[in-house]
Design a protein around this motif. Structure first.
Motif, mmCIF file in Angstrom:
data_model
loop_
_atom_site.group_PDB
_atom_site.id
_atom_site.type_symbol
_atom_site.label_atom_id
_atom_site.label_comp_id
_atom_site.label_asym_id
_atom_site.label_seq_id
_atom_site.Cartn_x
_atom_site.Cartn_y
_atom_site.Cartn_z
ATOM 1 N N GLN A 11 -0.196 11.525 -3.121
ATOM 2 C CA GLN A 11 -1.278 10.686 -2.603
ATOM 3 C C GLN A 11 -1.296 10.821 -1.077
ATOM 4 O O GLN A 11 -0.250 10.706 -0.428
ATOM 5 C CB GLN A 11 -1.014 9.245 -3.017
ATOM 6 C CG GLN A 11 -2.048 8.235 -2.539
ATOM 7 C CD GLN A 11 -1.852 6.896 -3.214
ATOM 8 O OE1 GLN A 11 -2.233 6.722 -4.368
ATOM 9 N NE2 GLN A 11 -1.237 5.949 -2.526
ATOM 10 N N PRO A 27 6.924 9.230 5.235
ATOM 11 C CA PRO A 27 7.438 7.862 5.117
ATOM 12 C C PRO A 27 8.902 7.792 4.718
ATOM 13 O O PRO A 27 9.497 8.751 4.232
ATOM 14 C CB PRO A 27 6.560 7.267 4.009
ATOM 15 C CG PRO A 27 6.302 8.451 3.114
ATOM 16 C CD PRO A 27 6.203 9.658 4.025
ATOM 17 N N THR A 31 8.763 2.652 1.521
ATOM 18 C CA THR A 31 7.615 2.328 2.363
ATOM 19 C C THR A 31 6.382 3.093 1.883
ATOM 20 O O THR A 31 6.448 3.915 0.976
ATOM 21 C CB THR A 31 7.879 2.679 3.839
ATOM 22 O OG1 THR A 31 7.856 4.111 3.998
ATOM 23 C CG2 THR A 31 9.210 2.135 4.310
ATOM 24 N N THR A 32 5.255 2.847 2.540
ATOM 25 C CA THR A 32 4.024 3.589 2.285
ATOM 26 C C THR A 32 3.540 4.191 3.595
ATOM 27 O O THR A 32 4.147 3.984 4.647
ATOM 28 C CB THR A 32 2.931 2.659 1.720
ATOM 29 O OG1 THR A 32 2.456 1.797 2.766
ATOM 30 C CG2 THR A 32 3.472 1.802 0.582
ATOM 31 N N TRP A 33 2.434 4.895 3.530
ATOM 32 C CA TRP A 33 1.900 5.495 4.756
ATOM 33 C C TRP A 33 1.499 4.452 5.792
ATOM 34 O O TRP A 33 1.347 4.759 6.965
ATOM 35 C CB TRP A 33 0.745 6.435 4.459
ATOM 36 C CG TRP A 33 -0.525 5.839 3.884
ATOM 37 C CD1 TRP A 33 -1.151 4.676 4.252
ATOM 38 C CD2 TRP A 33 -1.325 6.415 2.856
ATOM 39 N NE1 TRP A 33 -2.290 4.488 3.520
ATOM 40 C CE2 TRP A 33 -2.442 5.543 2.655
ATOM 41 C CE3 TRP A 33 -1.239 7.580 2.101
ATOM 42 C CZ2 TRP A 33 -3.435 5.810 1.721
ATOM 43 C CZ3 TRP A 33 -2.243 7.837 1.180
ATOM 44 C CH2 TRP A 33 -3.311 6.967 0.983
ATOM 45 N N HIS A 34 1.381 3.196 5.373
ATOM 46 C CA HIS A 34 1.010 2.139 6.318
ATOM 47 C C HIS A 34 2.105 1.857 7.347
ATOM 48 O O HIS A 34 1.850 1.175 8.345
ATOM 49 C CB HIS A 34 0.647 0.859 5.572
ATOM 50 C CG HIS A 34 -0.646 0.971 4.827
ATOM 51 N ND1 HIS A 34 -1.861 1.139 5.466
ATOM 52 C CD2 HIS A 34 -0.915 0.951 3.499
ATOM 53 C CE1 HIS A 34 -2.824 1.215 4.562
ATOM 54 N NE2 HIS A 34 -2.281 1.112 3.362
ATOM 55 N N ASP A 53 2.094 9.361 0.589
ATOM 56 C CA ASP A 53 3.011 8.413 -0.054
ATOM 57 C C ASP A 53 3.965 9.164 -0.966
ATOM 58 O O ASP A 53 3.579 10.144 -1.622
ATOM 59 C CB ASP A 53 2.228 7.388 -0.883
ATOM 60 C CG ASP A 53 1.653 6.268 -0.037
ATOM 61 O OD1 ASP A 53 2.267 5.929 0.986
ATOM 62 O OD2 ASP A 53 0.579 5.742 -0.397
ATOM 63 N N HIS A 57 5.082 5.118 -4.829
ATOM 64 C CA HIS A 57 5.021 4.221 -3.677
ATOM 65 C C HIS A 57 3.556 3.978 -3.298
ATOM 66 O O HIS A 57 2.740 4.894 -3.348
ATOM 67 C CB HIS A 57 5.748 4.820 -2.476
ATOM 68 C CG HIS A 57 7.236 4.922 -2.617
ATOM 69 N ND1 HIS A 57 7.853 5.636 -3.632
ATOM 70 C CD2 HIS A 57 8.241 4.408 -1.858
ATOM 71 C CE1 HIS A 57 9.164 5.546 -3.492
ATOM 72 N NE2 HIS A 57 9.427 4.819 -2.432
ATOM 73 N N GLY A 58 3.245 2.744 -2.942
ATOM 74 C CA GLY A 58 1.892 2.451 -2.483
ATOM 75 C C GLY A 58 0.829 2.685 -3.525
ATOM 76 O O GLY A 58 -0.320 3.002 -3.181
ATOM 77 N N ALA A 60 0.813 5.151 -5.629
ATOM 78 C CA ALA A 60 0.723 6.573 -5.948
ATOM 79 C C ALA A 60 1.153 6.819 -7.396
ATOM 80 O O ALA A 60 1.959 6.067 -7.947
ATOM 81 C CB ALA A 60 1.600 7.390 -4.990
ATOM 82 N N MET A 170 6.245 -4.393 -0.001
ATOM 83 C CA MET A 170 6.092 -2.945 -0.094
ATOM 84 C C MET A 170 7.141 -2.356 -1.038
ATOM 85 O O MET A 170 6.842 -1.505 -1.879
ATOM 86 C CB MET A 170 6.201 -2.338 1.309
ATOM 87 C CG MET A 170 5.767 -0.908 1.425
ATOM 88 S SD MET A 170 5.477 -0.416 3.148
ATOM 89 C CE MET A 170 6.899 -1.104 4.001
ATOM 90 N N THR A 174 6.937 -0.951 -5.514
ATOM 91 C CA THR A 174 7.237 0.452 -5.778
ATOM 92 C C THR A 174 7.640 0.630 -7.242
ATOM 93 O O THR A 174 8.248 -0.251 -7.840
ATOM 94 C CB THR A 174 8.375 0.922 -4.855
ATOM 95 O OG1 THR A 174 7.960 0.791 -3.494
ATOM 96 C CG2 THR A 174 8.749 2.368 -5.117
#
Length: 433
Positions: A11, A27, A31-34, A53, A57-58, A60, A170, A174
């Motif tokens: 993702q 990342p 965590t995520t891309w945020h 991601d 995660h997030g 994905a 976050m 997951t």
């Protein structure tokens, strides 16, 4: 463009101008891309930012990736699918491991590298496999609740409750199976002997208060990578891009603006050497007087019947199943009397039988537990209960194995086995506070 499948594509999202060079932000575990949101406004002034991601995660797709090599391959498959061939890369922790893997296995794709809160080896394999046991038994909530303690300094966590809660959620959202697989990826990651082959300009960035992969690990990276510089960010812990976003952004801009290696020319087989750039004012690293670690050559082993000696493979399986600590104790206690026996079980029990493809390790653990109950081998039952948890059996599944054994091996034997297994399971699955 290489052929891809849904399980091989990560993702991702792009930010920034389409014509700009691509800079990838990787990342950390959980965590995520945020985690990179605060870097985006400044970085997109010069680069087209690609964030991804990790599996599960997030939100994905939950296709677990059990090694750093596999995660790097999925990233490259994703980049191939969107037409990105050459890029800069900055990764945090597990994201940094992926960056090191790219630099070692696919140097022609990489223009510049930043390793953040990273290490050539993350702790010990036992630590990450233990975390997998806890998640498999208790879910991700215990890991999520303690994440802020690992990621942030105490002052930041107290002053930023919204960010602290964001971090907890976050991790909590997951996919557990993908988290466990990522732990396994970190458990098996070790590039200490290969750092000298990283030929791309590298920034090693670390928080001064990072208790997970701190300045000592950062200095190991810098000492081993030929073209590397160190930046220590004061007042930051492990998730330094979140805790000190302005400082990290400034360091990334200066590094990638001045250390972007030109592309390899396949027609000449050469790389153009640019004029020396103006170096950013990063922390100096004291000169090293020797190698980071001495890697002893593997002792030659005899071959039997024309086949490779199974000792090395057996030692690897033995460590993965029983844990480094147990195996280290067993080997360290071996002497002239018992050394041959340790070599025997490593070669034949672990290299031959446990390494056969006919049964998976979960199944082998079930068989082993039953046999140990039948033989009344309580000491061996204890560490094979730990092994069963490592191999993916849940406490409930171990209970079913022991109930089955009670029918066929006898209630007294199973009664003793339950007592041993209960104690081990309590020790192994109780989350650390």
């Amino acid at each position: 463009m290489s052929e891809s499948t849904p399980s091989s594509i990560l993702q991702y999202r792009f930010d920034g101008p389409e014509e700009a060079p691509v800079l990838i932000l990787g990342p950390s575990l959980g965590t995520t891309w945020h985690m990179w949101d605060r870097q985006i406004p400044e970085l997109t002034k010069q680069w087209r930012i690609f964030r991804f991601d990790l599996p599960g995660h997030g939100g994905a797709p939950a296709y677990p990736g059990g090694s750093v090599t596999e995660l790097a391959a999925r990233l490259l498959a994703t980049l191939d699918a969107v037409g990105v061939q050459r890029f800069g890369y900055a990764g945090c922790a597990l994201g940094g491991a992926i960056g090191a893997e790219l630099a070692l296995r696919h140097p022609e794709r990489l223009a510049s590298l930043a390793l953040i809160a990273a290490s050539p080896r993350f702790g010990t394999a036992d630590e990450f496999r233990q975390r997998g046991v806890i998640v498999r038994t208790n879910g991700l909530d215990p890991i999520a609740r303690t994440s802020p303690d690992r990621w942030f300094t105490g002052g930041f966590a107290a002053a930023q409750p919204a960010i602290t809660e964001w971090a907890v959620q976050m991790v909590r959202t997951t996919d557990p199976g993908c988290y466990i697989a990522a732990c396994e990826a970190l458990a098996s990651f070790d590039v200490r002997a290969e750092l000298g082959r990283i030929g791309v300009p590298t920034l090693v960035l670390v928080g001064s208060d990072d208790q997970v992969t701190g300045p000592a690990e950062a200095r190991t990276l810098v000492a081993g990578i030929p073209d590397a510089r160190l930046a220590v960010v004061p007042g930051a812990s492990h998730l330094v891009p979140v805790e000190q976003p302005a400082a990290v952004t400034d360091l990334l801009v200066r590094h990638f603006s001045t250390a972007w290696q030109p592309a390899y020319d396949s027609t000449t087989g050469q790389v153009a050497i640019p004029a020396a750039p103006v170096k950013p004012a990063l922390a100096a690293v004291p000169p090293q007087t020797g190698p980071v670690a001495e890697i002893a050559p593997a002792a030659a082993q005899p071959e039997a019947l024309g086949r490779p000696d199974p000792y090395d493979a057996g030692l690897k399986v033995r460590r993965e199943v029983l844990g480094d600590a147990h195996v280290d104790r067993a080997l360290a206690s071996a002497d002239e009397f018992s050394g041959d026996f340790q070599e025997f079980i490593t070669r034949y029990a672990w290299g031959e039988i446990w390494n056969r493809p006919g049964l998976d390790r979960r199944s082998r653990s079930c068989v082993t537990l039953t046999a140990l109950v039948a033989g009344g081998h309580q000491d061996e039952l204890a560490f094979h209960t730990r092994a069963a948890l490592r191999n993916g059996l849940t406490p409930n599944e171990i209970k079913e194995v022991l109930l089955q054994a009670a029918v066929y091996c006898g209630v007294p034997a199973a009664n003793s086995a339950f007592r041993v297994a209960q104690q081990v399971i309590r020790e192994e699955t109780t989350p650390e506070e």
